[in-house]
Every structure is written in structure tokens, then in C-alpha cells.
Design an enzyme around this catalytic site. Structure first.
Site, short mmCIF file in Angstrom:
data_model
loop_
_atom_site.label_atom_id
_atom_site.label_comp_id
_atom_site.label_asym_id
_atom_site.label_seq_id
_atom_site.Cartn_x
_atom_site.Cartn_y
_atom_site.Cartn_z
N HIS A 7 0.82 -1.22 0.00
CA HIS A 7 0.00 0.00 0.00
C HIS A 7 0.85 1.27 0.00
O HIS A 7 0.36 2.33 -0.34
CB HIS A 7 -1.01 0.00 1.16
CG HIS A 7 -0.45 0.29 2.50
ND1 HIS A 7 -0.17 -0.69 3.43
CD2 HIS A 7 -0.14 1.47 3.10
CE1 HIS A 7 0.29 -0.13 4.54
NE2 HIS A 7 0.34 1.19 4.36
N ASP A 38 0.01 -7.49 1.26
CA ASP A 38 0.43 -6.11 1.49
C ASP A 38 1.95 -5.97 1.63
O ASP A 38 2.44 -5.25 2.49
CB ASP A 38 -0.27 -5.51 2.71
CG ASP A 38 -0.19 -3.98 2.75
OD1 ASP A 38 0.26 -3.37 1.75
OD2 ASP A 38 -0.55 -3.39 3.77
N SER A 116 4.26 2.47 8.36
CA SER A 116 3.97 1.35 7.47
C SER A 116 5.21 0.99 6.66
O SER A 116 5.90 1.86 6.15
CB SER A 116 2.84 1.72 6.50
OG SER A 116 1.63 1.82 7.16
#
Length: 157
Positions: A7, A38, A116
């Protein structure tokens, strides 16, 4: 190569990476993307980026109550940040990017935008990749565990 979240690079036309202690940003390119898990693998062709770098070693699945450190560059800062939390759950979770239910590790460390794709470390080994937080809750984050990472890497290398 550099492991991060899918992402973080999805729909991007220009990607740059940087390393701790170096103010320069380096053009990077995507090697592989696994939207379901992901995860994404990046590289840069600039040899100066790799000078002085050492690969991080993968560990195993941490036990409940193990302390983990999540490393990243959260939004609002230019310096590396380390958040520490403990493992509170290891079970399948809905991955928001790929909408799959895969094994995940819940920790009580804040995973904010910018964390992230950063490593979660226990005893100097990577035990996961930070990827999402629980919406509507404070200081509940999730990391992608090593078995999912290894499966992705085996598929793309």
C-alpha cells in the site's frame, strides 16, 4: 533489496527511498508486489545507497507479551522514529489493503502513517513489517509476521 508494504507503493509513479543518517533520497523501482499480503520489494540502482548497509536477519513469531520495536518515519518528522510495544495477539486478521484474512501480530505500539513498511524488531531480528492500525482504537497496531514475509519472498525470488 528493500521490503515494504504494497500500500506504500501502490499507484505511485515515482518512488524514492532513503536510509538512516543520509539526507539524500534515491530513486527506487518496484521489483515485486503482493497486494494480498500487502508486501512489496524495491531496489535502487544507485550503488551509493547500498554503501555501509547491512541486511536485517529474519526472526520467528514472537510470543505473547514479547516487546517489539517498530521503526519508521511517521508523518510529521524527518528523523527515524522507534515505537515500542508488546505482542498482545497472534491470529488471522483482515488485511485492509488486500482484503485477505492472513496471520498477523497485534501489538500495543502506535503504527501511524509513515510507520507502514518499517521493520518490527525483537532481539535484533525482524519479526514483522508494520502495516496497519485498528481504526477507532489507540495504540493498537498490526505487523505482518515472518512466515507471510518468507512466503512472499519465496514467490517473487
Amino acid at each position: 533489496r528493500i521490503l515494504t508494504n504494497a500500500h506504500c507503493v501502490a499507484d505511485q509513479c515515482h518512488i524514492t527511498v532513503r536510509k538512516h543518517g543520509d539526507p539524500n533520497k534515491y530513486a527506487a523501482r518496484i521489483v515485486a508486489v503482493g497486494h494480498e499480503c500487502d508486501l512489496a520489494l524495491l531496489t535502487t540502482d544507485d550503488p551509493t545507497f547500498w554503501e555501509g548497509t547491512q541486511p536485517l536477519e529474519l526472526g520467528g513469531i514472537p510470543e505473547l507479551q514479547d516487546p517489539v520495536a517498530v521503526v519508521g518515519y511517521p508523518t510529521g518528522g524527518d528523523n527515524i522514529s522507534v515505537s515500542v510495544g508488546v505482542v498482545s495477539r497472534v491470529e488471522p486478521q483482515q488485511y485492509s489493503h488486500g482484503a485477505s484474512s492472513l496471520l498477523a501480530i497485534q501489538i500495543d505500539a502506535a503504527i501511524n502513517p509513515g510507520n507502514s513498511g518499517g521493520p518490527a524488531i525483537l532481539d535484533h531480528k525482524v519479526v514483522g513489517v508494520a502495516f496497519q492500525s485498528l481504526e477507532g482504537a489507540e495504540n493498537i497496531g498490526f505487523i505482518i509476521p515472518v512466515p507471510i514475509i518468507q512466503h512472499f519472498l519465496e514467490d517473487v525470488t
